[in-house]
Design an enzyme around this catalytic site. Structure first.
Site, PDB file in Angstrom:
ATOM      1  N   GLN A 132       2.677  -1.854  43.162  1.00 11.98           N
ATOM      2  CA  GLN A 132       2.736  -2.725  41.965  1.00 11.98           C
ATOM      3  C   GLN A 132       1.307  -2.946  41.437  1.00 11.98           C
ATOM      4  O   GLN A 132       1.066  -2.869  40.242  1.00 11.98           O
ATOM      5  CB  GLN A 132       3.391  -4.070  42.360  1.00 11.98           C
ATOM      6  CG  GLN A 132       3.780  -4.960  41.193  1.00 11.98           C
ATOM      7  CD  GLN A 132       5.161  -4.620  40.598  1.00 11.98           C
ATOM      8  OE1 GLN A 132       5.781  -3.620  40.959  1.00 11.98           O
ATOM      9  NE2 GLN A 132       5.621  -5.453  39.691  1.00 11.98           N
TER      10      GLN A 132
ATOM     11  N   GLU B 186      -0.778   4.412  10.116  1.00 11.90           N
ATOM     12  CA  GLU B 186      -2.234   4.431   9.912  1.00 11.90           C
ATOM     13  C   GLU B 186      -2.863   5.675  10.537  1.00 11.90           C
ATOM     14  O   GLU B 186      -3.982   5.646  11.035  1.00 11.90           O
ATOM     15  CB  GLU B 186      -2.853   3.153  10.472  1.00 11.90           C
ATOM     16  CG  GLU B 186      -3.974   2.597   9.641  1.00 11.90           C
ATOM     17  CD  GLU B 186      -3.671   2.577   8.159  1.00 11.90           C
ATOM     18  OE1 GLU B 186      -2.768   1.828   7.763  1.00 11.90           O
ATOM     19  OE2 GLU B 186      -4.336   3.302   7.399  1.00 11.90           O
TER      20      GLU B 186
ATOM     21  N   GLY C  30       5.253  -0.699   3.850  1.00 12.92           N
ATOM     22  CA  GLY C  30       5.785  -1.995   4.271  1.00 12.92           C
ATOM     23  C   GLY C  30       5.671  -2.999   3.138  1.00 12.92           C
ATOM     24  O   GLY C  30       4.670  -3.018   2.423  1.00 12.92           O
TER      25      GLY C  30
ATOM     26  N   TYR D 198       0.859  -1.185   0.000  1.00 16.75           N
ATOM     27  CA  TYR D 198       0.000   0.000   0.000  1.00 16.75           C
ATOM     28  C   TYR D 198       0.890   1.228   0.000  1.00 16.75           C
ATOM     29  O   TYR D 198       1.462   1.590   1.035  1.00 16.75           O
ATOM     30  CB  TYR D 198      -0.872  -0.050   1.251  1.00 16.75           C
ATOM     31  CG  TYR D 198      -1.920   1.037   1.367  1.00 16.75           C
ATOM     32  CD1 TYR D 198      -3.183   0.863   0.807  1.00 16.75           C
ATOM     33  CD2 TYR D 198      -1.674   2.199   2.079  1.00 16.75           C
ATOM     34  CE1 TYR D 198      -4.167   1.835   0.936  1.00 16.75           C
ATOM     35  CE2 TYR D 198      -2.648   3.185   2.211  1.00 16.75           C
ATOM     36  CZ  TYR D 198      -3.889   2.991   1.644  1.00 16.75           C
ATOM     37  OH  TYR D 198      -4.865   3.946   1.786  1.00 16.75           O
TER      38      TYR D 198
ATOM     39  N   ARG E 294      -0.190   0.033  39.645  1.00 24.14           N
ATOM     40  CA  ARG E 294       0.383   0.295  38.318  1.00 24.14           C
ATOM     41  C   ARG E 294      -0.046  -0.785  37.319  1.00 24.14           C
ATOM     42  O   ARG E 294      -0.218  -0.520  36.132  1.00 24.14           O
ATOM     43  CB  ARG E 294       1.918   0.319  38.396  1.00 24.14           C
ATOM     44  CG  ARG E 294       2.461   1.498  39.186  1.00 24.14           C
ATOM     45  CD  ARG E 294       3.878   1.229  39.668  1.00 24.14           C
ATOM     46  NE  ARG E 294       4.844   1.160  38.575  1.00 24.14           N
ATOM     47  CZ  ARG E 294       6.036   0.555  38.688  1.00 24.14           C
ATOM     48  NH1 ARG E 294       6.404  -0.046  39.812  1.00 24.14           N
ATOM     49  NH2 ARG E 294       6.863   0.538  37.665  1.00 24.14           N
TER      50      ARG E 294
ATOM     51  N   GLN F 236       1.149   4.821  -0.150  1.00 22.65           N
ATOM     52  CA  GLN F 236       0.480   6.121  -0.030  1.00 22.65           C
ATOM     53  C   GLN F 236       1.474   7.192   0.430  1.00 22.65           C
ATOM     54  O   GLN F 236       1.702   8.180  -0.258  1.00 22.65           O
ATOM     55  CB  GLN F 236      -0.670   5.994   0.972  1.00 22.65           C
ATOM     56  CG  GLN F 236      -1.496   7.251   1.134  1.00 22.65           C
ATOM     57  CD  GLN F 236      -2.685   7.011   2.050  1.00 22.65           C
ATOM     58  OE1 GLN F 236      -3.614   6.281   1.700  1.00 22.65           O
ATOM     59  NE2 GLN F 236      -2.655   7.590   3.224  1.00 22.65           N
ATOM     60  N   THR F 237       2.093   6.962   1.601  1.00 24.07           N
ATOM     61  CA  THR F 237       2.952   7.982   2.208  1.00 24.07           C
ATOM     62  C   THR F 237       4.163   8.312   1.332  1.00 24.07           C
ATOM     63  O   THR F 237       4.752   7.426   0.711  1.00 24.07           O
ATOM     64  CB  THR F 237       3.433   7.475   3.583  1.00 24.07           C
ATOM     65  OG1 THR F 237       2.279   7.124   4.344  1.00 24.07           O
ATOM     66  CG2 THR F 237       4.231   8.523   4.334  1.00 24.07           C
TER      67      THR F 237
ATOM     68  N   SER G 216       0.702  12.435   6.877  1.00 18.68           N
ATOM     69  CA  SER G 216      -0.599  12.802   7.475  1.00 18.68           C
ATOM     70  C   SER G 216      -1.500  13.506   6.469  1.00 18.68           C
ATOM     71  O   SER G 216      -2.679  13.194   6.341  1.00 18.68           O
ATOM     72  CB  SER G 216      -0.378  13.740   8.664  1.00 18.68           C
ATOM     73  OG  SER G 216       0.353  13.087   9.663  1.00 18.68           O
TER      74      SER G 216
END
Ligand SMILES: CCCCCCCC/C=C\CCCCCCCCCC(=O)SCCNC(=O)CCNC(=O)[C@H](O)C(C)(C)COP(=O)(O)OP(=O)(O)OC[C@H]1O[C@@H](n2cnc3c(N)ncnc32)[C@H](O)[C@@H]1OP(=O)(O)O
Ligand SMILES: Cc1cc2nc3c(=O)[nH]c(=O)nc-3n(C[C@H](O)[C@H](O)[C@H](O)COP(=O)(O)OP(=O)(O)OC[C@H]3O[C@@H](n4cnc5c(N)ncnc54)[C@H](O)[C@@H]3O)c2cc1C
Length: 665
Positions: free
Chosen positions: A330, A424, A177, A135, A333, A137-138, A144
Site C-alpha cells: 500500500q 488544451e 465549454g 473559447y 503505491r 476553437q476546436t 489538435s
C-alpha cells in the site's frame, strides 16, 4: 468511534509542524488564510451542496450549475471579494461550468490578443457578466491541428464587415465549454480571408445569442453536444456545437493586437511571432499544471486517510487487525503519489513564475523565452495530467470496494479530471512539441550554441554523455547531486540517441515520424528532470517550521527515486547507472517509505481541504468512515421506497410465473 481515535493517533505521530507545512503548500501565510476563509464560506452555504450531484439528471445538474454560478457571483459582489478570493471561491464550489471558460479563456483571449481599444470595450462587459463568453476553437474535424480549422472569416470591404461561415459539417465548432447553453459571445477562431487570400487562423469576437431573450442570433445554430463520461462530473458543463451561416460582424471585432485588417482590406502583421496567437492556450496550460496538484492531492488525501482507518487481516489473539496503510505494498503505491502531489505543487508555482516572467518580457517586445514557455507549459501539462488521471484511478483501487462508490468521491473526481489529458492539447501531441524543441536544441549543440533555461543542462553534453554515477550505497541516493546528475544524463542521452537515429532517416521529418514513440519517452524524461530539479531547488530554500524541510526533503527523494525505479530501463539502457545502483535506489526508497509512514496523515492534512471540498465519506477529517458510508447509502433514490418501482410490472409477474411453473411439476 475507534476510527476517529485512529486518525487522532495518526496525527500524534507526525514529526513536523502541520500548520507550517500548510504555509509551504499554499505558498504563504496569507494564501493559507484566504483559502481557509473561502473554503469555509462555500462549505457553510447550502446552495453549494454537492453530495447529491451524481443523482441528478443532466437537466437538473445543468440548472444546479447555473444556480451555483449565479449564487457565487452574488456572494462575490455582496462581500466585495478580491480577484484572488473570487477565484478561490469558484474553485471550492467545485462544479465545472461556463464560468470556468468565461474567466479562464474568454477574458484571457481578449486580454492577450485584443488591442487596448478592444480590451477597453469588451472587458468591462465581461467583468460585470453583462456578456458571457467562451473559447470556440476546436471543430468537429480538427482539434489538435489548429492550422487545419475550416471556419472562414471573409472580409467584405463594401460593408466593413467580416462574414463568418461554416463551409462544411466538419467545420462546425465542437466542444467549447459554455457554448452549448450559456454563452452570449465567443472568441471564434477562423481562417481570415481578405483580398482573396487566406491568412490562416485568427480570433474574432462574435455575438451568438440575444442579450434580451438568449435566442440564437440569425445565421447561428447552436446546442449542447451531449452527455459525457461518468455520472455528475463534467456533465455540468454545456460543451457545445456551433455553425455559422454567413454571419456578419464589424471589422473591429477581429482581435487585432497581433495583426490587423485595414478599412481597405489590407492585411498587416505586427512585428511579433505569429505563435502569440496560441497565448491563451499557454496561459491555460500553466493553470492546468497548478490544478493537477489539487486534483492529485484530493485523491491522495482520501486514500491516505481511509488507508489509516481501514483494517484487514493480521489480528492475533483477538487483537486489532492491521491498518492497510501499514502494508508495504500500500505504501509503495500510495507514497509516490503523495510525493507527486507535492512535486506538482512546487513545479506549478515555478511554472506560474515562468509564465509571469515571459509575459513581462513579451510586453517589452522580448520574445526570446517564448519557446521555453511553450515547451515547459506543454510538457508539464502533459506529464502532470497523465500522472494525475492514472493516480486518481490508483487511489480508487487503494480504497478497495468502497472506492468504487460515488460517495467515496473518487469516481466523480476521475471522470471530471480525465479529459485534462485531452483538452488544451492532447498529451501526446504536446509531448511531440517538446520533442521537436529537444531535437532542435541537440542539433544546435554542434554549432556551439549554448542552450538556456530548462535546456541549459544540455550544454554539459561532453560530460553528461560519458559520466558514471558514483553511488555506492543506498544512502548515496539521498545526495541531490547524485539524483540530478542521473536524471540529466538520462534525459540528454535519450534525446541524443533519438537525434542520431533521426539523422539516419531519409529526411528529418520522416525520421521524426518513425522515431516518435522514442521521442515521446525522451520528452517525458526531460520533463521529469524539470520536476525533480524544481523540487530539489525548493528544498534548498529556507523553509520555516519544525521538521517541515526534512519532510519535504524526504518527499523529494521519494519522488525522484520512485521515477528512477519506475523508469529503470531508461537509466540502465543509457548506461547512466548500473543494475546494482538501481537496486540501491530501490533499497533507499523502501527506507524513505518507512520515514513517511508516521507523517502520512499529517502530510495530507497540510493540504487543508474541508470535508465539503473533498466530497468523500472515505476521506473525512475525523475518519468516522463507516457510519457515514452506511448513512449515505440510504440517501440513494433507489432506497426511497422499500419495494422498488417496477416490482409489480416486472419482478412479481416473473416470480409468480416461475412459481406457477414449479407448482405444475
Ligand atoms: C479554463 C481554465 C482552466 C483551468 C484548469 C482547471 C481545471 C479544472 C477542472 C475542471 C474545471 C473545468 C475547466 C475546463 C477547462 C477546459 C478548457 C479546455 C479548452 C480547450 O481545450 S481550448 C482548445 C485547445 N486546443 C489545443 O490545445 C490545440 C493543440 N494544438 C496546438 O496547440 C497546435 O496546433 C500545435 C502546437 C500542436 C501545432 O501548431 P502549428 O501551428 O501547426 O505549429 P508547428 O508547426 O508544430 O509549430 C510551429 C512553431 O510554433 C511553435 N509553437 C507551437 N505552439 C506554440 C505556443 N503555444 N507558443 C509558442 N510557440 C509555439 C513551435 O514550437 C514551432 O516553433 P519553431 O518554428 O519550430 O521554432
Ligand atoms: C472536456 C473537454 C473540454 C473541451 N473544451 C474546449 C473548449 O472550451 N474550447 C475548444 O476550442 N476546445 C475544447 N475542447 C477540445 C480539445 O481541445 C480537443 O479535443 C483537444 O485539443 C484534442 O484534439 P482532438 O479532439 O482533435 O484530438 P485528435 O487530435 O483527433 O486526437 C485523436 C488521437 O490522435 C492522436 N494524434 C493526433 N495528432 C497526432 C500527431 N500529430 N502525432 C501523433 N498522434 C496524434 C492523439 O494523440 C489521439 O490519440 C475540449 C475537449 C474536451 C474533451
Amino acid at each position: 468511534m475507534a476510527e476517529v481515535d485512529h486518525l487522532a493517533a495518526e496525527r500524534a505521530t507526525a514529526r513536523f509542524d502541520v500548520e507550517e507545512m500548510k504555509v509551504a503548500w499554499a505558498g504563504s501565510r496569507h494564501a493559507v488564510h484566504v483559502a481557509d476563509r473561502m473554503a469555509r464560506l462555500v462549505a457553510s452555504d447550502p446552495v453549494f451542496r454537492k453530495d447529491n450531484r451524481t443523482m441528478l439528471s443532466r437537466k437538473e445538474l445543468f440548472k444546479d450549475t447555473l444556480r451555483k454560478a449565479a449564487h457565487a457571483w452574488k456572494r462575490i459582489v455582496e462581500l466585495r471579494l478580491t480577484e484572488e478570493e473570487a477565484d478561490l471561491l469558484r474553485q471550492y464550489v467545485d462544479q465545472p461550468g461556463y464560468v470556468d471558460l468565461h474567466w479562464g479563456m474568454f477574458v484571457p483571449a481578449i486580454k492577450g490578443q485584443g488591442t487596448e481599444e478592444q480590451q477597453h470595450k469588451w472587458l468591462p462587459l465581461a467583468y460585470k457578466f453583462q456578456i458571457i463568453g467562451c473559447y470556440a476553437q476546436t471543430e468537429l474535424g480538427h482539434g489538435s491541428n489548429v492550422q487545419g480549422l475550416e471556419t472562414t472569416a471573409t472580409f467584405d470591404p463594401k460593408t466593413d464587415e467580416f462574414v463568418i461561415h461554416s463551409p462544411t459539417l466538419t467545420s462546425s465548432k465542437w466542444w467549447p465549454g459554455g457554448l452549448g447553453k450559456a454563452s452570449t459571445h465567443a472568441v471564434v477562431y477562423a481562417r481570415l480571408i481578405t483580398e482573396g487570400k487566406d491568412y490562416g487562423i485568427h480570433g474574432f469576437i462574435v455575438q451568438l445569442r440575444s442579450l434580451e431573450d438568449h435566442s440564437p442570433l440569425p445565421g447561428v445554430t447552436l446546442g449542447d453536444i451531449g452527455g459525457k463520461f461518468g455520472s455528475g462530473a463534467y456533465n455540468s458543463m454545456d460543451n457545445g456545437v456551433l455553425r455559422f451561416d454567413h454571419v456578419r460582424i464589424p471589422r473591429d471585432q477581429m482581435l487585432m493586437r497581433l495583426s490587423q485588417v485595414t478599412r481597405e482590406g489590407k492585411y498587416v502583421h505586427s512585428n511579433v511571432p505569429k505563435q502569440l496567437l496560441y497565448g491563451t492556450m499557454v496561459y491555460v496550460r500553466q493553470s492546468i499544471v497548478a490544478d493537477a496538484s489539487k486534483a492529485l492531492s484530493r485523491a491522495v488525501c482520501i486514500a491516505v486517510r481511509y488507508s489509516a482507518v481501514r483494517k484487514q487481516f493480521g489480528s492475533q489473539d483477538g487483537g486489532p487487525e492491521t491498518q492497510v496503510l501499514n502494508y508495504k505494498t500500500q505504501q509503495s503505491r500510495l507514497f509516490p503519489l503523495l510525493a507527486s502531489a507535492y512535486a506538482f505543487r512546487f513545479v506549478g508555482d515555478w511554472l506560474n513564475w515562468l509564465y509571469t516572467d515571459v509575459t513581462q518580457k513579451l510586453e517589452a517586445k522580448d520574445f526570446s523565452t517564448l519557446q521555453e514557455a511553450h515547451a515547459c507549459t506543454a510538457g508539464l501539462k502533459a506529464v502532470t495530467t497523465s500522472v494525475t488521471a492514472d493516480a486518481i484511478e490508483e487511489c480508487r483501487k487503494l480504497c478497495g470496494g468502497h472506492g468504487y462508490l460515488n460517495s467515496s468521491g473518487l469516481p466523480e473526481l476521475f471522470a471530471v479530471y480525465v479529459p485534462a489529458c485531452t483538452y488544451e492539447g492532447d498529451n501526446v501531441v504536446l509531448l511531440l512539441q517538446v520533442a521537436r524543441i529537444l531535437m532542435k536544441t541537440v542539433s544546435q549543440l554542434a554549432s556551439g550554441k549554448q542552450p538556456v533555461g530548462t535546456m541549459a543542462y544540455m550544454g554539459k553534453v561532453q560530460y553528461l554523455m560519458q559520466c558514471k554515477s558514483a553511488v555506492s550505497s543506498a544512502e548515496d541516493w539521498l545526495n541531490p547531486d547524485a539524483i540530478q546528475e542521473a536524471f540529466e544524463a538520462r534525459a540528454l542521452r535519450m534525446a541524443v540517441n533519438c537525434a542520431q537515429n533521426i539523422s539516419q532517416a531519409a529526411s528529418q521529418e520522416e525520421g521524426f515520424y518513425e522515431r516518435s514513440p522514442d521521442l515521446l519517452e525522451a520528452a517525458v524524461a526531460h520533463i521529469q528532470l524539470i520536476i525533480v530539479t524544481k523540487f530539489i531547488e525548493k528544498v534548498h530554500q529556507e523553509i520555516p517550521g519544525h521538521g517541515v524541510k526534512e519532510q519535504l526533503q524526504a518527499l523529494c527523494n521519494v519522488y525522484a527515486l520512485y521515477i528512477l525505479h519506475k523508469h529503470l530501463g531508461d537509466f540502465l539502457a543509457t548506461g547512466c547507472i548500473t543494475p546494482r545502483q538501481g537496486a540501491l535506489a530501490n533499497e533507499q526508497l523502501g527506507k524513505l517509505y518507512a520515514q513517511v509512514r508516521p507523517n502520512a496523515v499529517a502530510l495530507v492534512d497540510a493540504f487543508n481541504y474541508t470535508d465539503h471540498y473533498l466530497g468523500s465519506v472515505l476521506g473525512r477529517y475525523d475518519g468516522d468512515v463507516y457510519p457515514a458510508l452506511y448513512e449515505e447509502a440510504w440517501k440513494d433514490p433507489l432506497n426511497e421506497t422499500v419495494v422498488p418501482e417496477g416490482y409489480h410490472e416486472y419482478l412479481r409477474p416473473l416470480i409468480k410465473q416461475q412459481q406457477l411453473k414449479l407448482s405444475r411439476l
